[in-house]
Design a protein around this motif. Structure first.
Motif, mmCIF file in Angstrom:
data_model
loop_
_atom_site.group_PDB
_atom_site.id
_atom_site.type_symbol
_atom_site.label_atom_id
_atom_site.label_comp_id
_atom_site.label_asym_id
_atom_site.label_seq_id
_atom_site.Cartn_x
_atom_site.Cartn_y
_atom_site.Cartn_z
ATOM 1 N N LEU A 173 -5.720 6.714 4.378
ATOM 2 C CA LEU A 173 -6.988 6.123 4.784
ATOM 3 C C LEU A 173 -6.940 5.450 6.148
ATOM 4 N N LYS A 232 1.427 5.627 -0.899
ATOM 5 C CA LYS A 232 0.808 6.952 -1.020
ATOM 6 C C LYS A 232 1.886 7.970 -1.349
ATOM 7 N N SER A 262 -15.948 1.814 3.061
ATOM 8 C CA SER A 262 -15.063 2.218 1.970
ATOM 9 C C SER A 262 -15.022 3.736 1.844
ATOM 10 N N GLY A 263 -13.911 4.215 1.280
ATOM 11 C CA GLY A 263 -13.849 5.601 0.850
ATOM 12 C C GLY A 263 -13.590 6.627 1.921
ATOM 13 N N LYS A 271 -8.850 -1.983 3.339
ATOM 14 C CA LYS A 271 -10.072 -2.023 2.524
ATOM 15 C C LYS A 271 -9.777 -1.603 1.091
ATOM 16 N N ASN A 272 -8.925 -0.599 0.926
ATOM 17 C CA ASN A 272 -8.552 -0.133 -0.409
ATOM 18 C C ASN A 272 -7.836 -1.219 -1.209
ATOM 19 N N ALA A 280 0.852 -1.189 0.000
ATOM 20 C CA ALA A 280 0.000 0.000 0.000
ATOM 21 C C ALA A 280 0.885 1.236 0.000
ATOM 22 N N ALA A 337 -1.213 -1.178 -4.156
ATOM 23 C CA ALA A 337 -2.519 -0.572 -3.894
ATOM 24 C C ALA A 337 -2.272 0.899 -3.565
ATOM 25 N N GLY A 397 -8.604 1.493 6.593
ATOM 26 C CA GLY A 397 -8.976 2.042 5.291
ATOM 27 C C GLY A 397 -8.023 1.614 4.194
ATOM 28 N N ALA A 398 -6.727 1.541 4.526
ATOM 29 C CA ALA A 398 -5.738 1.091 3.541
ATOM 30 C C ALA A 398 -5.936 -0.384 3.199
ATOM 31 N N GLU A 401 -3.198 4.673 -2.524
ATOM 32 C CA GLU A 401 -4.152 5.495 -1.782
ATOM 33 C C GLU A 401 -4.122 6.917 -2.333
#
Length: 347
Positions: A83, A54, A185-186, A90-91, A52, A77, A87-88, A79
């Motif tokens: 998140l 960013k 999500s989100g 889930k992403n 993950a 993944a 959240g990360a 971001e």
């Protein structure tokens, strides 16, 4: 089974070293920690990874690539905004399987993964939190457990004499995919404050497994230094690149050029393609990055230099940490932490 590495953060407390660098890419023993981490899990049988990302994602992607040079497969993944831990995850859900490992990639650790997986399979719950034991739990979130390891609740920063245990979240999880049904999500979601308490309340089953072994959050300059002293003293048994000179605690990489009268005071680690000038004194507790140039009659102790640093003749460094490409004139510096000449801080 896949492992998800959470590597999106910058690590503000390690600035200026990580000002333009994801925290997991900080060098540990002349190699990005994220690479050490990948190899540690690969050697325990994990062959597929999701990272993950960013901030400065291109630095991670250019170094790790698709994983083929390490004998593994890596997906990313991305971001768009930070998140939080849950959240990360889930992403990254579309890239994950029915059961997966999640690792906070800036936590220094070694884990017996097979033992943790056996524990997880036996309890049948939705999640296992790997735990580490600390002397003073008052600075952390502490878990309260039943005898079979089920976590009843989390207690944030309890007084030392009121803590139900000295076990804290080690930042490593084994999670069943069904647990992600509880993660919206989100938006940013905290796994510690939202997801795990919800899974406990709804009876999904959250269990804790002590991992033992080495564990450290390298998020401060003091702990970052201590990590390297532990590495040199072999309390943290990560691989040291280079050849050790006659078991004397002096490791030299390839193509190291050593001038006349140089004194190594162990423990010392010197990377590849380093030049050390005449009558320099290196150590104790010195780590010199690849391609660095150490001038004659200079003195380095309790200091960490990243790659391609240039230390001019006569300089004296004590308890310093210098980022890649740092250049230092003939100064006497104590506890300086910087990644550019203009950012030298003296105390």
């Amino acid at each position: 089974m896949k492992a998800l590495f959470l590597a999106g953060g910058l690590g503000t407390r390690l600035r200026p070293l990580t000002e333009h660098l994801p925290k997991p890419m900080a060098l540990v023993g002349n190699r990005p920690w994220l690479e050490h981490l990948l190899l540690h899990y690969r050697d325990q049988g994990v062959s597929e990874f999701v990272v993950a990302v960013k901030h400065y994602r291109e630095l991670i992607e250019s170094h790790l690539g698709d994983g083929s040079k390490f004998g593994v497969k890596i997906d990313y993944a991305v971001e768009k905004e930070l998140l939080g831990t849950a959240g990360a995850i889930k992403n990254a859900e579309p890239l994950l399987g029915e059961r997966f490992i999640v690792v906070n990639a800036d936590i220094i650790h070694q884990v017996d993964l097979a033992s943790a997986l056996r524990f997880h399979e036996n309890h049948g719950g939705a999640a296992t939190i790997c735990l580490t034991e600390v002397d003073d739990p008052s600075h952390y979130g502490v878990v309260e457990q039943t005898r079979d390891g089920r976590i009843i609740r989390f207690i944030e920063k309890p007084k030392k004499d009121e803590a139900p245990s000295n076990r804290i979240n080690a930042g490593i999880y084994i999670i069943e995919r069904r647990a992600l049904d509880c993660v919206p999500s989100g938006r940013p979601v905290s796994i510690e404050k939202e997801t795990f308490p919800l899974l406990i309340d709804n009876g999904s089953g959250v269990f804790g497994h002590p991992i033992g072994g080495y564990w450290m959050d390298m998020g401060t300059k003091e702990r970052y230094r201590q990590l390297h002293w532990d590495l040199l003293d072999r309390r943290f048994p990560v691989t040291i690149d280079g050849k050790e000179l006659e078991d004397k605690g002096i490791w030299l990489g390839d193509n190291v050029r050593v001038g006349q009268g140089v004194l190594f005071v162990p423990p010392v680690m010197v990377g590849d393609d380093v030049t050390i000038g005449d009558r320099a004194i290196v150590g104790p507790y010195a780590v010199i990055g690849k391609g660095s140039r150490i001038g004659s009659q200079s003195r380095l102790s309790y200091s960490i230099l990243w790659d391609r640093c240039k230390i001019r003749s006569g300089a004296q460094l004590n308890q310093c940490i210098f980022g890649t490409g740092m250049q230092v004139g003939p100064h006497i510096l104590h506890e300086a932490v910087c990644n550019r000449v203009l950012e030298v801080q003296r105390r």
